[in-house]
Each structure stands twice: as structure tokens, then as C-alpha cells.
Scaffold this motif. Structure first.
Motif, short mmCIF file in Angstrom:
data_model
loop_
_atom_site.label_atom_id
_atom_site.label_comp_id
_atom_site.label_asym_id
_atom_site.label_seq_id
_atom_site.Cartn_x
_atom_site.Cartn_y
_atom_site.Cartn_z
N ASP A 1 -8.17 -0.85 -22.05
CA ASP A 1 -8.93 -1.17 -20.84
C ASP A 1 -8.01 -0.97 -19.64
OD1 ASP A 1 -10.56 -2.15 -18.88
OD2 ASP A 1 -11.13 -3.98 -19.96
N THR A 2 -8.05 0.22 -19.06
CA THR A 2 -7.07 0.58 -18.03
C THR A 2 -7.71 0.61 -16.65
OG1 THR A 2 -7.47 2.90 -18.49
CG2 THR A 2 -5.57 1.88 -19.58
N ARG A 3 -8.35 -0.49 -16.29
CA ARG A 3 -9.02 -0.57 -14.98
C ARG A 3 -8.04 -0.23 -13.86
NH1 ARG A 3 -12.69 -6.04 -15.91
NH2 ARG A 3 -13.36 -5.35 -17.98
N HIS A 4 -8.58 0.35 -12.83
CA HIS A 4 -7.78 0.76 -11.67
C HIS A 4 -7.68 -0.42 -10.70
CE1 HIS A 4 -7.84 3.54 -7.86
NE2 HIS A 4 -6.62 3.15 -8.12
N PRO B 1 -13.14 -12.56 -1.33
CA PRO B 1 -13.01 -11.62 -0.22
C PRO B 1 -11.70 -10.83 -0.13
CG PRO B 1 -12.58 -13.87 0.54
CD PRO B 1 -12.97 -13.97 -0.91
N ASN B 2 -10.55 -11.36 -0.57
CA ASN B 2 -9.35 -10.69 -0.06
C ASN B 2 -8.19 -10.50 -1.04
OD1 ASN B 2 -8.78 -13.48 0.02
ND2 ASN B 2 -7.29 -13.22 1.64
N ILE B 3 -8.49 -10.29 -2.34
CA ILE B 3 -7.41 -9.83 -3.21
C ILE B 3 -7.85 -8.63 -4.03
CG2 ILE B 3 -6.14 -12.00 -3.42
CD1 ILE B 3 -7.33 -12.24 -6.29
N MET B 4 -6.86 -7.89 -4.50
CA MET B 4 -7.10 -6.79 -5.42
C MET B 4 -6.10 -6.95 -6.57
SD MET B 4 -5.81 -3.79 -6.67
CE MET B 4 -4.75 -2.92 -5.54
N VAL B 5 -6.58 -6.78 -7.79
CA VAL B 5 -5.75 -6.95 -8.98
C VAL B 5 -5.72 -5.65 -9.78
CG1 VAL B 5 -5.59 -8.15 -11.20
CG2 VAL B 5 -6.17 -9.43 -9.13
N LYS B 6 -4.52 -5.29 -10.24
CA LYS B 6 -4.35 -4.14 -11.12
C LYS B 6 -3.81 -4.65 -12.45
CE LYS B 6 -3.02 -0.43 -7.88
NZ LYS B 6 -3.96 0.61 -8.26
N GLY B 7 -4.70 -4.74 -13.46
CA GLY B 7 -4.28 -5.25 -14.77
C GLY B 7 -3.21 -4.41 -15.43
N THR C 1 -0.19 -6.11 -10.90
CA THR C 1 0.01 -6.25 -9.46
C THR C 1 -1.17 -6.99 -8.85
OG1 THR C 1 1.14 -4.12 -9.46
CG2 THR C 1 0.45 -4.95 -7.33
N LEU C 2 -0.88 -7.83 -7.87
CA LEU C 2 -1.94 -8.50 -7.10
C LEU C 2 -1.64 -8.31 -5.63
CD1 LEU C 2 -3.47 -12.01 -7.68
CD2 LEU C 2 -2.74 -11.33 -5.39
N ARG C 3 -2.59 -7.73 -4.91
CA ARG C 3 -2.39 -7.55 -3.47
C ARG C 3 -3.30 -8.52 -2.74
NH1 ARG C 3 -2.73 -1.86 -1.25
NH2 ARG C 3 -1.03 -2.55 0.10
N LEU C 4 -2.68 -9.20 -1.77
CA LEU C 4 -3.37 -10.25 -1.03
C LEU C 4 -3.45 -9.80 0.43
CD1 LEU C 4 -4.37 -13.18 -0.67
CD2 LEU C 4 -2.01 -13.94 -0.84
#
Lengths: 161, 437
Positions: free
Chosen positions: B308-311, B317-323, B327-330
Motif C-alpha cells: 500500500d504505497t499511497r502518495h 484541514p492542514n496536514i499531509m501524511v506520506k505513509g 513524513t507528516l507536513r503541517l
């Protein structure tokens, strides 16, 4: 191979000349100053010792530095339209250690200004050069750039300190 | 002139099916309403439990623009307090992180508070006797955020006392966090490697939009990733492919690649790119890792986790996660035209160091203020922030692959270049902006 006669002045002249290449944006010539295994390191933390298992702002080998240099000259490098300029102001470098035929370590305090359009940003810090003789010339094996506020939030830093 | 305050219809009118009004990005009043409503009605990421492993450990941050402190209480639970002394308003915890022992002590007048916020003591307490102090707000100490949820060590909070439940808010989207945590043979993550902090002179939503914008990499990142590929192609034959090139190259994949990788859209503004494939799918294996995973989970389950290689997963509202790259971008909002981007990285506890090394290299190459990929993106955001002031056009377009039927659908996978996820974010935006108006 003859060994260079490396004096204190040879080393400090090298540091000044390197900064001038950057200020004049002669990036290809600047890249030639690095050994093939050379690195440019800008730590993220104060006193950082590990570039591998701790993040840095930059830890670039020659390939990555070349990517930067070629990118700066690219036609579709929109963050350089218009281009940035930079200015180094160096304190007199100090030779920390000098091993004839081996490594010479030189430390230099600096103020660095990067500008683009109406924006001017001042950075301050210290560079530590690890210089070696390579094919009859002095080369950079490691250039470490420690910013006084390395852990601050920055906008774009697009050129080299 | 107030156009949007107390006017939910005007706020809703900023979001159409196919376009979004420029005021959502540039208007200070809209920004203030986002802080008051959107960031209070939604579950917002605070931090990670590994940042406060011991009792008394604290970490200071912001939720929206509210200064808060996340602290490990004496009962081992994690509490989130508004970081403000009830006496004169001083920020109580000053360091980014540390250990405060059993109580916080305000540096101005030495009022002290337990780590659940309650007032412990104050000097010259007698001076408050028979004054009616009991009826004061200050009597209750530092205000605690009531609704805090720790999900697999990820700490979220909802500032408004009433509102949507955590499970209802995130629903199936939690599967991305699950996958990232499951990638540790011990099922545990630790914040590691330091945080990259990158200041952006643009609206926070431009960053959120960008996370599932799959039509920009081959254009905007031609200068960085494209140059990396070109420089690599010039290397002598037989040179092993460097990790950096492996990380850069997929950014300049074709439109077809991004179309085929797919996007999944969940309720409440969450969604992810990379359903069938992703830019993180083809990294070299780390020696020993597969064996560790099989030992921990069995072969079938290990295969499912690593397959499961989700992008990019946006948790609205305001985070992005890369499994796959931990990485977690806030995206921390500061003003309508100012956003602090923090890029956090995690160690897969028990896994080979090489995986952390790759994660950190990815973060440095892509998310640092010194990143050439970052330069490409920020240039676009800042140009947009400036040009959106134009009176020539008032709307931002999000029409790509719109289908009117999508509004009734939930938890659906679609073409990877669909702007459905952006529309999904704005529908959630309108909902949570107006819920408490």
C-alpha cells in the motif's frame, strides 16, 4: 606528484577566491573546486555531528550540487525568473589545523546576503572548509556552513553560502 | 466593512461546484473566520505522543493561530492546554519542548498549574480571600482543550466543546495513519531527525491544494527533478543509481502515470493520491526489513502493508501524511498571506536505519527551505498570492473531471488527475466554516 607549498596565505586566499566565485555566479568554476567525493553541508541543528540520521538543510554530494548548478541555468527555472544575487562578507579566516599532504581545516565567520527582486535576506554563520590537495590543486572535500539560526524558519535559500 | 462575519450564506457562496472565490485565499476577514470556526470545528493535528514520552514532558505549538501546549499529565494521559496564564495572559511554557515536572509555573508572578491546567498555587494567596476571586475565570487555571484524541500516538484536538466526533470526522481516512504505523515491525513510530521549518508568503490552503495536484509536478518540477534525471543520465554507465535520483525522478513522471495512480476521496475533506501506484512505489528494498516484517506480521499481511504505497494523504484541514516515506507536513496558518510549513519525520521503530536515512533525505531534498523542489512550488504559491489580488478574474478553477453525481458519493477512487479532492476540501471548508456561525 609534487606537493603544493601550502602556507597560511594559500589557504586564506583560497577561501576569499571561493566566495568571489559565488558572488560572481561562476558556479561551474565553483563546482570544480570540490573533490569528486566532496560535500557541501548545512546542518539543521547546532553542533550537529550526523548528516545521515539527522536532517540537514543541505548535505549534497557533487551530483546534487551539479543538479543545483544546472538548474540555476535552466530555461524553466521559474524561481530564478528574475534571478537571485548574493554577497559574501568574510571575517579573516583562521587555519584551525594544517596537515601537509593531508587535510587543512579553515574556519571563517561570515555575513551572507541573498537578494531577489525587492527582497534582501541576511544570514550569518561560520563556514568550516576541509581542504585537501588533489591533482596538484587545493580542493574542497567538505564545506560545512553553520548558520547562527540554523533551526529558524526560512523562506527560500536558492544560492550557496 | 464586514462581508462574511455572521453571514454563512456569503461564506457558502465562495465555493461553487467548479470554482472557488479568490477571497478564500486573500481576504483577512475570511482568514479570521477560519481561525474562529474552521480550526475550532475540525480535528486538528497537535503533535505526536513520542514527543512527550514521560510525565511532565511538554511540547508547545499552535492549533490554527492558538498557542497551545501538549503535555504528559501525571496520570500518563496527554493533555492539550491553551498556553496562556489566566492571571495576566503570559505564555506559560516558553520553550518548544522540555519537562515541567508536576506543574507549570508562570514566569511573571509564579502562579502554578497542574499539568491538567488546574490552578495549584499563587504567592500571597491571602490577598484573594473575600474578594470574589472564586467567581473569576482565573480560578479555573489554564484552559484545557476538552476534546483530545490520541490515535496510534497521533494527537488531535477539536477546540470547540461541541462538534463532530473524531471517528465520524476521519472515518476510513485513518487507514493511512494505520499503514504508516504498521510499517514498523513493532507497530510504533517515533518523531526523529529534526523538523524542517519553511516560511511561505502565501495562504495555507495553497499548500493543501498542492498535495493532490498531480498536474503540476511535470511542469513546475521540470527544473529540479527534471534536471536531476538529466544529470544522472550523463553519469558513466554502470554507476549505481544514487538514492537521491531514486527520490527525485518520479516527480517528472508522465501525465499518464499520475492519471493511473488514482485518487481516493473520503468524507469531510480528506483524500489521498496514489491508489494503484505512486511516486513512492519503486524505492529499493532495505536489507533485512522484509524479513523483520514477515516475522512480525506474517507474509501475507506484510505484503499488504508494504504494497500500500499511497502518495499524499490530506487530513483536512492542514496536514499531509506520506505513509511509505514516514513524513507528516503541517501547514500552520499565520495570516491570509503567511504560512509556516513544518515537515516532520518518523523512525519506524525496530526497522533498519536505512529507512530513516531515506526518509530524511527525501525530506531534505523536497521540503527544506533549501530544497530545489520547494523553490519550484513556493514560487508558484507566492506568484498566486500576489496575482489573486487582480480584479481581472475573481475565481480559482477546480473543474477538472467534475461530475455532478460526485457530491452524493463518499469513499470513492477516481482518476489521479481529478480535482475532486480539491472540491472535496472546499465542500468541507464551507461546512465547517459555517457550522458554528
Amino acid at each position: 606528484m609534487t606537493t603544493l607549498d601550502i602556507t597560511h596565505k594559500t589557504l586564506t586566499d583560497f577561501i576569499y577566491a571561493e566566495a568571489r566565485l559565488l558572488d560572481e555566479q561562476r558556479f561551474e568554476d565553483w563546482l570544480d573546486l570540490f573533490t569528486d567525493d566532496g560535500h557541501y553541508w548545512m546542518p539543521l541543528a547546532h553542533g550537529q555531528t550526523d548528516p545521515r540520521l539527522h536532517t540537514s538543510l543541505m548535505y549534497e554530494d557533487k551530483l546534487l550540487l551539479r543538479v543545483r548548478v544546472e538548474r540555476l541555468a535552466g530555461q524553466r527555472t521559474f524561481s530564478q525568473q528574475p534571478k537571485s544575487r548574493c554577497h559574501h562578507l568574510l571575517q579573516a579566516p583562521t587555519v584551525e589545523s594544517s596537515d601537509p599532504g593531508g587535510e587543512h581545516i579553515v574556519r571563517t565567520a561570515f555575513h551572507y546576503v541573498e537578494t531577489r527582486q525587492d527582497q534582501q535576506t541576511l544570514f550569518a554563520g561560520w563556514t568550516t572548509h576541509h581542504l585537501v590537495e588533489d591533482a596538484g590543486a587545493l580542493k574542497i572535500r567538505l564545506k560545512r556552513v553553520d548558520l547562527v539560526n540554523c533551526d529558524a524558519a526560512f523562506g527560500n535559500i536558492q544560492l550557496f553560502m | 466593512m464586514e462581508r462574511y462575519t455572521g453571514n454563512p450564506d456569503a461564506v457558502r457562496a465562495l465555493v461553487r461546484d467548479l470554482e472557488v472565490h479568490k477571497d478564500t485565499y486573500i481576504d483577512e476577514e475570511v482568514f479570521a473566520l477560519e481561525m474562529e470556526h474552521l480550526f475550532a470545528n475540525t480535528w486538528v493535528y497537535v503533535g505526536h505522543a513520542s514527543q512527550v514520552p514521560n510525565k511532565g514532558d511538554f511540547y508547545t505549538t499552535t492549533v490554527g493561530t492558538e498557542p497551545v501546549v501538549m503535555v504528559r499529565h501525571t496520570d500518563d494521559s496527554i493533555r492539550v492546554l491553551y498556553n496562556r496564564c489566566p492571571h495576566k495572559g503570559v505564555k506559560v511554557a516558553g520553550e518548544t519542548c522540555g519537562n515541567t515536572g508536576k506543574f507549570f509555573r508562570c514566569p511573571y508572578h509564579a502562579w502554578t498549574f497542574k499539568t491538567d491546567g488546574s490552578l495549584l498555587a499563587m504567592p500571597l494567596k491571602k490577598g484573594y480571600e473575600n474578594t470574589g476571586f472564586e467567581s473569576c475565570e482565573a480560578k479555573h487555571g489554564m484552559a484545557a482543550v476538552e476534546n483530545v484524541k490520541v490515535y496510534r500516538d497521533f494527537v488531535f484536538c477539536r477546540l470547540n466543546p461541541q462538534g463532530i466526533a473524531f471517528e465520524d470526522y476521519f472515518g476510513e481516512s485513518l487507514s493511512t495513519i494505520d499503514n504508516m504505523v504498521d510499517r514498523s515491525p513493532e507497530g510504533r513510530l517515533e518523531v526523529a531527525g529534526g523538523v524542517l521549518r519553511y516560511m511561505h508568503n502565501c495562504n495555507w490552503k495553497m499548500l493543501v491544494d498542492n498535495q493532490t495536484d498531480t498536474c503540476h509536478p511535470m511542469v513546475a518540477h521540470e527544473s529540479s527533478a527534471g534536471t536531476a534525471v538529466k544529470v544522472w543520465q550523463e553519469a558513466p554507465e554502470g554507476t549505481p543509481k544514487p538514492m537521491a535520483v531514486e527520490l527525485f525522478a518520479p516527480f517528472v513522471s508522465s501525465y499518464e502515470f499520475f492519471e493511473n495512480m488514482g485518487i481516493r476521496v473520503w468524507e469531510n475533506g480528506h483524500g489521498h493520491t496514489g491508489v494503484a501506484d505512486s511516486i513512492h512505489a519503486a524505492y529499493s528494498p532495505a536489507p533485512g526489513y522484509w524479513e523483520q516484517m514477515v516475522a512480525a506480521y506474517g507474509e501475507e499481511r506484510a505484503k499488504a502493508i508494504l504494497g500500500d504505497t499511497r502518495h499524499n494523504t490530506v487530513y483536512f484541514p492542514n496536514i499531509m501524511v506520506k505513509g511509505p516515506i514516514q513524513t507528516l507536513r503541517l501547514f500552520k496558518p499565520i495570516a491570509a498571506n503567511k504560512t509556516l510549513v513544518e515537515s516532520w519525520t518518523f523512525r519506524l521503530v525496530g526497522a533498519p536505519d536505512l529507512l530513516l536515512e531515506r526518509t530524511l533525505m527525501y525530506n531534505r531534498l523536497i521540503n527544506a527551505p533549501t530544497s530545489v523542489v520547494g523553490h519550484d512550488d513556493l514560487e508558484m504559491y507566492e506568484r498566486a498570492q500576489e496575482a489573486l489580488q487582480s480584479r481581472g478574474r475573481n475565481w480559482i478553477n477546480v473543474a477538472r473531471l467534475f461530475d455532478p453525481a460526485e457530491k452524493e458519493q463518499k469513499n470513492v477512487a477516481t482518476n489521479g488527475t481529478n480535482e475532486w479532492q480539491m472540491r472535496n476540501q472546499f465542500r468541507a471548508w464551507a461546512k465547517f466554516m459555517t457550522e458554528s456561525m
